[in-house]
Design a protein around this motif. Structure first.
Motif, mmCIF file in Angstrom:
data_model
loop_
_atom_site.group_PDB
_atom_site.id
_atom_site.type_symbol
_atom_site.label_atom_id
_atom_site.label_comp_id
_atom_site.label_asym_id
_atom_site.label_seq_id
_atom_site.Cartn_x
_atom_site.Cartn_y
_atom_site.Cartn_z
ATOM 1 N N TRP A 156 28.500 37.758 31.897
ATOM 2 C CA TRP A 156 29.464 38.884 30.938
ATOM 3 C C TRP A 156 28.471 39.811 30.457
ATOM 4 O O TRP A 156 28.211 40.069 28.885
ATOM 5 C CB TRP A 156 30.779 38.319 29.871
ATOM 6 N N PHE B 155 32.851 44.704 39.914
ATOM 7 C CA PHE B 155 33.562 44.217 41.100
ATOM 8 C C PHE B 155 34.549 44.223 40.916
ATOM 9 O O PHE B 155 35.480 44.718 41.458
ATOM 10 C CB PHE B 155 32.679 43.432 42.201
ATOM 11 N N VAL B 156 34.902 42.623 40.322
ATOM 12 C CA VAL B 156 35.692 42.030 39.818
ATOM 13 C C VAL B 156 36.861 43.007 39.262
ATOM 14 O O VAL B 156 37.751 42.722 39.143
ATOM 15 C CB VAL B 156 35.631 40.605 39.024
ATOM 16 N N PHE B 157 36.437 43.899 37.853
ATOM 17 C CA PHE B 157 37.703 44.727 37.201
ATOM 18 C C PHE B 157 37.370 45.510 38.502
ATOM 19 O O PHE B 157 39.105 46.483 38.543
ATOM 20 C CB PHE B 157 36.146 45.829 36.383
ATOM 21 N N LEU C 18 28.722 42.161 39.825
ATOM 22 C CA LEU C 18 29.730 41.353 40.163
ATOM 23 C C LEU C 18 31.148 41.840 39.064
ATOM 24 O O LEU C 18 32.420 41.473 39.271
ATOM 25 C CB LEU C 18 29.864 40.373 40.021
ATOM 26 N N PHE D 30 33.750 34.239 46.913
ATOM 27 C CA PHE D 30 31.892 34.705 46.322
ATOM 28 C C PHE D 30 31.047 33.839 47.032
ATOM 29 O O PHE D 30 30.038 34.748 47.681
ATOM 30 C CB PHE D 30 32.465 35.541 45.331
ATOM 31 N N GLU E 2 38.292 45.664 41.423
ATOM 32 C CA GLU E 2 39.121 45.029 42.351
ATOM 33 C C GLU E 2 40.545 45.166 41.517
ATOM 34 O O GLU E 2 41.651 45.417 42.267
ATOM 35 C CB GLU E 2 39.308 43.733 43.014
ATOM 36 N N VAL E 3 40.751 44.145 40.196
ATOM 37 C CA VAL E 3 41.620 44.021 39.120
ATOM 38 C C VAL E 3 42.552 44.691 38.870
ATOM 39 O O VAL E 3 43.885 44.476 38.909
ATOM 40 C CB VAL E 3 41.585 42.815 38.186
ATOM 41 N N ILE F 36 29.981 34.051 50.350
ATOM 42 C CA ILE F 36 29.854 35.765 50.961
ATOM 43 C C ILE F 36 28.333 35.615 50.425
ATOM 44 O O ILE F 36 27.443 36.068 51.929
ATOM 45 C CB ILE F 36 30.129 36.975 49.819
ATOM 46 N N ALA G 3 41.979 37.610 44.912
ATOM 47 C CA ALA G 3 42.045 38.788 44.151
ATOM 48 C C ALA G 3 41.416 38.470 42.380
ATOM 49 O O ALA G 3 40.861 37.178 42.886
ATOM 50 C CB ALA G 3 43.510 39.086 43.324
ATOM 51 N N PRO G 4 40.547 39.231 41.503
ATOM 52 C CA PRO G 4 39.657 38.918 40.698
ATOM 53 C C PRO G 4 40.923 38.188 39.910
ATOM 54 O O PRO G 4 41.089 37.877 39.403
ATOM 55 C CB PRO G 4 39.074 39.820 39.878
ATOM 56 N N PHE G 5 39.505 37.349 39.238
ATOM 57 C CA PHE G 5 40.258 36.245 37.818
ATOM 58 C C PHE G 5 40.934 34.899 38.473
ATOM 59 O O PHE G 5 42.169 34.397 38.027
ATOM 60 C CB PHE G 5 40.217 36.800 36.783
ATOM 61 N N LEU H 189 31.866 43.564 48.424
ATOM 62 C CA LEU H 189 30.826 42.235 47.411
ATOM 63 C C LEU H 189 29.897 41.870 48.794
ATOM 64 O O LEU H 189 28.422 40.972 48.437
ATOM 65 C CB LEU H 189 32.371 41.292 47.927
ATOM 66 N N PHE I 113 39.305 34.244 44.110
ATOM 67 C CA PHE I 113 37.744 35.141 44.034
ATOM 68 C C PHE I 113 36.667 34.657 44.407
ATOM 69 O O PHE I 113 35.480 34.770 45.401
ATOM 70 C CB PHE I 113 37.717 36.260 42.768
ATOM 71 N N MET J 172 34.827 39.201 54.940
ATOM 72 C CA MET J 172 35.405 40.542 54.125
ATOM 73 C C MET J 172 36.786 41.471 54.616
ATOM 74 O O MET J 172 37.288 41.569 54.021
ATOM 75 C CB MET J 172 34.434 40.575 53.242
ATOM 76 N N ILE K 209 45.726 45.299 40.830
ATOM 77 C CA ILE K 209 47.318 44.887 41.516
ATOM 78 C C ILE K 209 47.754 45.341 40.369
ATOM 79 O O ILE K 209 48.867 45.245 40.537
ATOM 80 C CB ILE K 209 46.797 43.122 40.154
ATOM 81 N N PHE L 160 47.597 36.226 45.011
ATOM 82 C CA PHE L 160 47.022 36.801 44.672
ATOM 83 C C PHE L 160 45.599 35.712 44.740
ATOM 84 O O PHE L 160 44.074 36.306 44.990
ATOM 85 C CB PHE L 160 47.020 37.512 43.560
#
Lengths: 540, 567
Positions: free
Chosen positions: B90, B149-151, B146, A433, B153-154, A436, A423-425, B190, A429, A455, B157, A418
């Motif tokens: 955050w 966007f992270v959330f 951003l 990022f 996409e997350v 881009i 994928a985020p986190f 993005l 990612f 992308m 999963i 991932f």
């Protein structure tokens, strides 16, 4: 004695050994390892070569903070580096700055992790040879030389030291003909690309009369409005730059020079592939950035960055789309590494653009290298484990039901996959990022299109990683593509997976890589000070 | 003096406890706790998941109570640095638009966990659900582009694993289709996000920021850039909503997903798209949203009618409900692009209402499948005889989905049509047909499944269990409550919507919000809107008799036709 020394004129340049520590430690470590194992049989015991290599890598790594501190403490930074701390060594053959340190750090980490992985691999395959480790160390030292070279001849030297050791490593699994084939293929094509690269150096030298990067850059500054410099033959320089781009493009496996990658990755011993995707790529990108941004960064940047733009876009598209049809995981990951190289080229394109604000592009590439080093080494550590004795169990089918047999391994592998999806986190990612963002900062139509293409390539590429995840977690009963999954085959596959031996050290590498991938994804600010310094060191 | 004091005490309470991060962290911690439970104690896994989601839900409800309804701006703000060199933070906060999305998430998750038991791997299943809950919470409160966007996409999963691991039939195909479709849709977003941030930074000369409010206030883009970037956002949201013609992943994903997955997918995840249009599309790009509104109005209306027709033809009950979602979300899209207070308020209300009623529908369809092991409408029939209470509950839920006055579906739809009539009359005229079609396909399905004489296994259809009734009860109560007394919700949604509309008015040339429902003496439109609504309900109640008659006629015809075919 004293008088004798006094009479001899000192003609050798002054060498500040301290700054050379990483190169020396890695190179001497390799030589020492070979020597010791030849003379002292006690050194041939199990794990000792691996431990020695890890210790060497750690020692090289340990020097870096001290060198950084010494650099920052310099009263009079080199003027040519735009006021950034840097030290010219060996009469301007090498330069040590924060960029060198970043690349050296990544290469050292790669050496350590690959050595740990190699230990379990060699034991399983029944090799007890220190030459694997010695070549690893020598190749790494070449990588550091490549990234810190300030003279094109030294750049070539580093490139060759890096490459030749890896050609041998690729062929070193003596019981597999695929390995020999891979090594041979890699060598032939690599030698060709080196020759082309050298030809490029010759042309640049012919046009500018200099082989040092600062000299080359300096002779190009007098370009007139028509794009021609009275002092420099522009067309000759352009051809030289293009040829050198081919040389580097081969090393980082960029389109259209990527064809060798799947074959070589498939045949080479798996831990060595991990080394190729991490250390070799880091070194090649390091050298490429230094040569192109420092040497050709000024006048000709607007010319060659167009080439990089097209290279980047096609590399991503080819890598992502061709990966879909692969059934061998090493080939799949080879195409994935091609796609990743494309992303880094996007960053290089942005770094070459005349943007005054920040150096987002350089930072993007450097962060990408950091993230990809861990992700790819972890990935190939898993592939190495699943490859089993003989290193041939590499179909995607082999991963079916892995989550049931080895839940920890499967979970860590999922994180790594991932991560490569972006994928985020995960570190992947932020790598994407940053790239881009760098492209967007250029604020040109073609840069936006490139970012969009990148992308979309990433979205397509997601499929290849998900296929592996599907095999590990979901697809225990039936196969998604073919309905005719043989039940006998099925049980066979499960039995095979059950018989997996997982060396704890290799598992630790996988887990470490997964943890780093997550931590960098959640706290991307870690190390951004060093990252910024490293990027600033490359002044055009 | 006293209200001021009260307000300051509320603020003190807000600063004392970071409720928003807690809403994300609690489900995450319960996911970790679930993984730590030994594998042989499967029942405790469920208990942990239930406890974690219920605590999170309770916190969300508490937050709703502490929410200051006179305040139109963002509340419970948390803003901590994340990646300082790129200007990321955050940044979490809620306003009237996101508040009920969070509450809905908090309520639906425990119910979804209770409603269905996984067939295998209870541990992984519940862990993924809790991760999904954390992600869903995050996406509705993120105010850093951003971070959003992270959330955004997350959440893919856990949902990918839930569909692929515990779904039915072609689950792996559906999961992959869902993931790749959504990821491809948001890939360009993005690029849009970073382009917006960098362009704004270079035009205004400010530091690089991804903060939504700052970017929205800056409005530094030219027309073309704004439209292009808006379209990258719109594409991502259009896949998520989904807007016709990008909806093809939805029937597969919904049908193959396990019950809890369908409930969350319909109830929460589809709202990411519509929420995105309001929070980011309209707020960041008012001019582009106004200029290009006709595209989305048209696609919304086409979606309503197309999905209704397709739903009518479905043979699978779950697929029918899935298509009904597409139609309902078409209404929400219509409401959003009216760009006036009624339409937008109605859309936000309808997002919650659709979550509740479609969630309940999926739960009940899941129970039908559990009992009868089929979802084929043709194989069901006459279930009303053996299970009258089940049928009654289904009727209520279905009627709310149709939009019967007095139930929650009506309030939102009415407001959307009210707003639509002022802003986009002809589109709305066609959209109204969708209301009739909804009655057609749902009532017809109900008739085929529940009416008639039960045959075969249908005779032994088990009745609604008390425990199941308790699971369903909160949703049924909400369905009635939101329909009868929408004021507490509307008065919290409206100030934020008015603020948004004022933002659009200020930034779009020549756009003045139309609408007769503007009473300047009152501080808020909430009361007047509610009154208008009540009046409309009365009016509709008068007409209701006629509608029911016509429906009955249709039903009779259909049953006649059926009778003929059986003969």
């Amino acid at each position: 004695m004293m008088s004798l020394f006094a009479q001899v004129p000192v003609s050798t340049p002054e060498i500040q050994w301290f700054y050379l520590a990483p190169i020396l430690i890695l190179a001497l470590g390799g030589v020492l390892l070979i020597t010791l194992t030849s003379v002292a049989p006690v050194m041939r015991g199990r794990h000792i070569s691996a431990l020695f290599t890890v210790a060497t890598g750690v020692l090289a790594l340990a020097f870096l903070p001290f060198i950084a501190a010494r650099l920052d403490g310099l009263v009079d930074p080199v003027a040519g580096q735009g006021g950034r701390p840097a030290v010219d060594l060996v009469s301007s053959a090498l330069v040590v700055d924060h960029f060198t340190l970043w690349v050296s750090g990544l290469i050292s980490v790669a050496v350590i992790l690959v050595a740990v992985m190699l230990d379990g691999y060699l034991e399983r395959e029944g090799f007890e040879s220190p030459e694997w480790y010695a070549l690893l160390l020598i190749s790494a030292s070449g990588g550091v030389i490549l990234a810190s070279a300030e003279d094109l001849i030294v750049t070539f030297l580093g490139l060759e030291i890096l490459s030749i050791a890896v050609y041998v490593l690729a062929a070193l699994h003596l019981r597999r003909s695929e390995s020999q084939e891979a090594g041979f293929k890699y060598f032939i094509l690599g030698a060709l690309s080196s020759a082309i690269f050298l030809y490029g150096i010759a042309m640049v030298y012919g046009a500018t009369g200099s082989t040092t990067l600062t000299g080359v850059a300096g002779s190009m500054t007098g370009r007139n409005a028509a794009g021609l410099s009275p002092a420099v033959d522009s067309s000759l320089v352009m051809v030289g730059i293009a040829l050198m781009l081919i040389g580097f493009g081969f090393k980082v496996s960029a389109f259209p020079l990527h064809i060798w990658t799947p074959d070589v990755y498939q045949g080479s011993p798996t831990p060595i592939v991990g080394f190729m995707t991490s250390a070799v790529k880091v070194a090649a990108f390091g050298g490429m950035m230094r040569v192109f941004l420092v040497g050709f960064g000024g006048t000709f940047a607007s010319d060659w960055r167009v080439l990089v733009l097209f290279m980047a876009g096609f590399t991503i598209l080819f890598g992502s789309f061709l990966a879909i049809v692969q059934t061998n995981i090493k080939r799949t990951m080879a195409f994935s590494s091609i796609a990743h190289a494309g992303f880094m080229l996007v960053g290089l394109y942005a770094a070459a653009s005349p943007v005054a604000i920040g150096d987002t592009g350089k930072r993007a590439v450097l962060f990408y290298l950091l993230a990809y080093t861990f992700m790819s080494i972890g990935t190939f550590a898993v592939i190495s484990i699943v490859g089993k004795k003989g290193d041939g169990n590499h179909s995607i089918e082999a991963y079916r039901g892995l989550a049931k047999r080895e839940p920890l391994l499967a979970m860590a592998f999922t994180v790594l996959l991932f991560g490569q999806v972006g994928a985020p986190f995960t570190a992947g990612f932020f790598a994407k990022f940053r790239v881009i963002a760098a492209a967007a900062q250029v604020e040109r139509t073609e840069a936006y299109i490139l970012a969009g293409v990148a992308m979309l390539g990433a979205a397509v590429g997601a499929y290849l990683y998900l296929r592996v995840v599907v095999a590990m977690f979901l697809d225990v009963q039936e196969s998604p593509s073919t309905e005719m999954a043989d039940s006998a085959d099925e049980t066979l596959a499960l039995v095979e997976v059950r018989a997996l031996e997982v060396p704890p050290a290799t598992l630790a590498v996988v887990l470490l890589a997964a943890v780093v991938t997550l931590v960098l994804g959640i706290f991307p600010d870690i190390g951004s000070g060093a990252l910024a310094e490293a990027a600033l060191a490359l002044v055009r | 003096m006293i209200p001021a004091l009260a307000q300051s005490s509320v603020l003190a309470a807000q600063t004392a406890f970071p409720i928003l991060p807690a809403l994300i962290i609690t489900p995450l911690l319960s996911a970790v706790a679930i993984l730590l439970v030994p594998s042989h104690r499967q029942s405790e896994v469920r208990l942990v998941a239930l406890a974690g989601s219920t605590i999170t839900g309770a916190m969300a409800v508490w937050m709703m109570a502490a929410f200051d309804k006179t305040e139109a701006g963002f509340q419970f703000v948390v803003n901590e640095p994340w990646l300082t060199s790129m200007g990321l933070n955050w940044h979490f906060a809620v306003d009237g638009i996101s508040l009920f999305m969070i509450v809905l998430t908090g309520i639906l998750f425990p119910i979804a966990i209770l409603a269905a038991v996984p067939q295998h791997d209870s541990k992984a299943y519940h862990a993924w659900i809790m991760v999904l809950m954390a992600g869903s919470m995050g996406v509705f409160m993120a105010l850093d582009l951003l971070l959003f966007f992270v959330f955004f996409e997350v959440v893919l999963i856990p949902m990918y694993f839930l569909i692929g691991g515990w779904g039915h039939g072609r689950r792996i195909y559906a999961a992959l289709k869902f993931f790749i479709y959504t990821m491809a849709g948001s890939a360009l977003m993005l690029v849009g996000i970073v382009s917006l941030a960098f362009l704004t930074a270079s035009r205004t000369g400010n530091a690089l920021t991804f903060d939504v409010t700052q970017l929205a206030e800056a409005q530094a883009l030219g027309t073309t850039a704004q439209r292009l970037i808006f379209l990258t956002f719109a594409l991502a949201f259009a896949v998520k909503v989904p807007i016709f013609p990008l909806h093809t992943w939805l029937p597969d994903a919904h049908t193959e997903a396990p019950t809890a997955g369908s409930v969350i997918l319909a109830g929460v995840m589809l709202k990411l798209g519509t929420y995105g249009y309001i929070r980011f599309g309209v707020y960041l790009f008012p001019q582009a949203a106004y200029d290009l509104a006709w595209i989305f109005l048209t696609l919304g209306v086409v979606g309503i009618l197309y999905a209704a027709v397709v739903a009518t033809m479905q043979k699978d009950l779950k697929r029918l409900v899935a298509y009904s979602s597409v139609a309902h979300l078409g209404f929400i899209v219509l409401g959003i692009f009216t760009l006036n207070t009624q339409g937008l308020t109605g859309s936000v209300f309808q997002m919650v209402a659709h979550g509740v009623s479609t969630g309940a529908l999926f739960i009940m369809v899941g129970w039908v499948y559990e009992r009868r092991h089929t979802r084929q409408i043709a194989e069901l029939g006459g279930l009303q005889k053996p299970a009258p209470i089940f049928a009654a509950a289904f009727t209520l839920v279905m009627l709310s989905s149709i939009g019967l006055p007095g139930l929650n579906g009506f309030t939102g739809e009415f407001l959307i049509l009210l707003g639509g009539f002022q802003a986009a009359r002809w589109w709305t005229v066609f959209a109204v047909l969708g209301v009739i079609l909804a009655a057609l396909y749902l009532l017809w399905a109900y008739q085929r499944v529940f009416h008639g004489t039960p045959t075969g296994d249908n005779i032994d259809m088990p009745e609604l269990k008390a425990s199941e009734g308790l699971v369903l009860l909160p949703l049924l109560v909400l369905i009635v409550f939101m329909g009868v007394y929408p004021k507490p919700m509307l008065e919290r949604i409206e100030p934020s919507i008015e603020r948004l509309v004022a933002h659009v008015e200020a930034n779009v040339d020549g756009f003045i919000e139309p609408g007769p429902v503007q009473v300047p003496e009152r501080p808020s439109d909430a009361v007047t809107l509610t009154e208008a609504l009540e009046e409309a309900e009365k009016k509709a109640a008068r007409e209701e008799g006629e509608v029911e008659d016509s429906v009955d006629e249709e039903g009779r015809e259909a049953s006649l036709a059926e009778g003929e075919t059986t003969k």
